[in-house]
Design an enzyme around this catalytic site. Structure first.
Site, PDB file in Angstrom:
ATOM      1  N   HIS A  81     -11.311  -5.520   7.953  1.00  0.00           N
ATOM      2  CA  HIS A  81     -12.095  -5.328   6.732  1.00  0.00           C
ATOM      3  C   HIS A  81     -13.347  -4.487   6.960  1.00  0.00           C
ATOM      4  CE1 HIS A  81      -9.555  -8.667   5.531  1.00  0.00           C
ATOM      5  NE2 HIS A  81      -9.956  -8.541   4.284  1.00  0.00           N
ATOM      6  N   GLU A 101       0.816  -1.216   0.000  1.00  0.00           N
ATOM      7  CA  GLU A 101       0.000   0.000   0.000  1.00  0.00           C
ATOM      8  C   GLU A 101       0.848   1.263   0.000  1.00  0.00           C
ATOM      9  OE1 GLU A 101      -0.629  -2.693   1.799  1.00  0.00           O
ATOM     10  OE2 GLU A 101      -2.562  -3.320   0.982  1.00  0.00           O
TER      11      GLU A 101
END
Lengths: 385, 329
Positions: free
Chosen positions: B133, B64
């Site tokens: 998540h 990321e």
């Protein structure tokens, strides 16, 4: 640590050496510490007397900038200064290999490369004085602002190189069009995730970037052995591109290797890594005290490898410059020093209200309101003293 | 071309908006994990690589910080990168690049470097997922000067807001309520004129109390208002849409009428957006307030295992409970 027969073969240190005082047999060198010109099968180059004088002049003037800035810090004119002493050859060699269309991503110590990109040294000084975060326009010089977060800029370099690929300025065969990126970082940064991710992205997209690591042996107080158990340039291979170790105190070899690596990138052959093996002769910054963590004998041994003296010996021995050259250069350095001292003291302080307008391309109503309230607050003091 | 209307989900609205933005400006690039052939794990970029090519819809390595850091370099080169962070909880490896580089380069360079980047993050819970998540990291970014933070609550806003964010010259954290991606369809008129990006919107008028919501909680607030109406209580619901900057003028106008405000978000209450909003309402509407501004949100625990998430997330009943407490104050 004693050697244990683990099935992985001999001790890592035994395999990979070398001791940090010595770049080892893999070190690419064109000019020895004694000023002897030597040759290399892959990276040899011929230099004219004018080119040699140019490198010498660059290094002398950049060292003068460093000395003056250090003194200015001691006089309280700068908050801090990151010294480059000892790394002049690595930076000038790399900086002079860069072409106008190439783009450079520096750390905060790349004063020599900044010099090669035509930056007014006062732009560097203003950052360390606390006037701004870098006063130059990166787009004017193809030289990014200094990045303080260790290694973060290597990812920007890869992204910029990916942009070049999309702009069609890589591998066209037109020397005026093709371009590449030079990404600077140090031995300490080689441990950062961002640097490792930048290697992965560059390899994955075959980006036209040269990773230029100045291994100056020290990350503040931590020696290179704390960062790596193998020579840093060998890491490149694990990421899928070539790496070389060059004598970073040899401006000729550094130039030769960097220009070859950049050309390779411009030609579309992808990334490579250069480990410029050098030594941080000064402190990490003016706030650091290296006597707490390293031996003066180490420093003394590196003094014998000084990048400027070796080129001076070579130039003088071969008559590539006359006495007038050296006298004129000394005068030029004095003038530069004078200009830096005077320029620093004449530098205006930043205006408090300017900060509000620089946060966004389009200021938010909330921030504009804060600015206006602060303006009114400041003006409430006018005439009160 | 004219009169183009269709019924779309949020996922489809975003997909159509991305396509429009890519057609309008060939400097727009998409990058992220699995955004290419797969079309993203939520299919938001479905079909875009096929139509715009691998140079413009870029499958990235799984890193990321690498995604955002390279996007910084592309923006410096004149591109308008739109990066996808696969899930909210995976944005943290990129946190340094976002807060130290993306947010600060314009400031550091005195405006010479622009960062027209959009960082898309599916956020919020309610999908029965494993850890990391289902998070709501908006306050961390809204707290950072240099970033702008917006969130869409419905397909129509998704379509317009993503285009507006991409066209904007400052970096935008674009939060997408993932639970809504494939929920109900809404009529989308592509010829309509959208509201400006950094504006909030009254989505249900009312007179007894003001409920402020954004992203996934707008739907919850609307349901609460419906139920409350059946019990004789009239709630005004405002979809904040923009979290940084906040657009609170419509909120102040509403609270001056109702005298009561309840802020609803999935994020932890402690130092969440609701805290800032409560402070600002107090500053602006002090004499109009009949009750303290109340906050309904996730508890100050890590997001729980999914069998508990419906307890943890602010639901209709907890919103109504807060409304009752406000009305009874």
């Amino acid at each position: 640590m004693t050697h244990q027969d683990t099935g992985f073969g001999p001790d890592l240190v035994e395999v990979f050496g070398p001791k940090h005082e010595d770049g080892g047999p893999e070190l690419i060198q064109l000019l020895t510490p004694e000023g002897e010109r030597v040759h290399h099968p892959e990276f040899d180059m011929e230099f004219t007397a004018e080119e040699l004088r140019g490198f010498y002049r660059d290094m002398v003037l950049v060292r003068r900038i460093d000395v003056e800035a250090t003194a200015l810090q001691r006089h309280g004119e700068l908050g801090i200064w990151a010294q480059l002493l000892g790394q002049e050859a690595a930076q000038i060699g790399a900086g002079r290999a860069v072409r106008p269309n190439d783009f450079v991503f520096p750390t905060y110590r790349e004063h020599g490369v900044a010099w090669c990109r035509g930056l007014d040294p006062l732009h560097l000084i203003s950052l360390f004085r606390g006037v701004d975060h870098g006063g130059w326009n990166p787009h004017d010089h193809n030289f990014n602002l200094y990045t303080i977060v260790i290694g973060a800029q290597t990812l920007h370099a890869v992204g910029y190189a990916m942009g070049m690929q999309r702009d069609g300025v890589v591998g066209t065969g037109d020397p005026d069009r093709d371009a590449a990126v030079l990404a600077h970082f140090g031995d300490g940064a080689s441990s950062q995730g961002d640097v490792n991710e930048s290697f992965i992205f560059a390899a994955s997209y075959n980006a036209p970037v040269v990773f230029f690591c100045q291994n100056n042996q020290w990350a503040i107080s931590e020696p290179i052995e704390r960062q790596s158990r193998i020579p840093l340039y060998q890491r490149a291979l694990g990421f899928g591109f070539p790496g070389v170790r060059v004598d970073g105190n040899d401006v000729l070899a550094t130039y030769a290797v960097t220009q070859a690596a950049l050309q390779r990138a411009r030609d579309g052959q992808g990334p490579s890594m250069i480990e410029a093996f050098t030594y941080r002769m000064g402190a990490h910054t003016t706030t650091d005290d290296p006597t707490r963590y390293r031996l003066s004998a180490d420093v003394e041994s590196w003094k014998l490898k000084d990048p400027i003296s070796r080129l001076e010996v070579y130039i003088k021995r071969n008559g590539y410059a006359d006495d007038a050259f050296f006298a004129d250069l000394a005068e030029e350095a004095d003038q530069l020093g004078h200009a830096l001292r005077e320029g620093t003291k004449a530098m205006p302080d930043p205006k408090p209200l300017d900060i509000f307008d620089r946060v966004y391309a389009e200021i938010t109503p909330e921030l504009a309101e804060q600015r206006d309230a602060f303006t009114a607050y400041l003006s409430s003091f006018e005439g009160s003293h | 071309m004219a009169g183009t209307t269709s019924k779309v989900t949020l996922a489809k609205g975003l997909n159509m908006g991305l396509r429009k933005a890519m057609e309008a400006d060939d400097k727009v690039l998409l990058m992220g994990e699995d955004v290419g052939k797969l079309g993203g794990v939520f299919r938001i970029t479905d079909g875009l690589q096929k139509d715009f090519g691998e140079d413009r819809v870029i499958d990235s390595p799984l890193a990321e910080s690498g995604i955002v850091g390279t996007a910084v370099g592309m923006a410096m080169r004149g591109y308008r990168p739109v990066v996808e962070i696969q899930f909210d909880g995976f944005v943290y490896p990129a946190y340094d690049q976002i807060v130290c580089q993306v947010a600060k380069l314009h400031f550091r360079s005195q405006g010479r470097i622009k960062m027209p980047m959009v960082i898309r993050i599916p956020f919020g819970g309610g999908i029965g997922a494993v850890e990391h998540h289902s998070e709501s990291p908006e306050a961390q970014f809204a707290h950072t000067p240099g970033l702008k933070v917006v969130t869409c609550s419905n397909p129509v806003d998704g379509y317009w807001m993503i285009q507006q964010a991409i066209a904007h010259d400052d970096p935008v954290i674009f939060l997408e309520p993932k639970r809504q991606y494939h929920a109900e369809k809404t009529e989308l008129d592509e010829d309509a004129t959208p509201a400006p990006l950094f504006t909030s919107k009254v989505v249900r008028p009312g007179s007894d109390a003001t409920v402020l919501a954004y992203g996934p909680t707008v739907k919850t607030a609307m349901k609460a208002a419906e139920v409350a109406a059946g019990e004789g209580t009239s709630l005004e619901v405002i979809d904040l849409r923009t979290l940084s900057p906040l657009d609170l003028d419509p909120v102040f106008a509403s609270v001056r009428r109702t005298g009561r405000a309840v802020v609803v978000h999935e994020a932890h209450v402690n130092l969440g957006l609701g805290s800032e909003i409560a402070a600002r309402i107090t500053e602006e509407c002090f004499y109009a307030l009949e009750a303290p501004v109340l906050r309904v949100g996730g508890f100050d625990t890590p997001y729980p295992a999914s069998r508990l998430e419906e307890e943890w997330l602010p639901d209709l009943d907890r919103v109504l409970d807060a409304v009752d407490r406000s009305l009874e104050f």
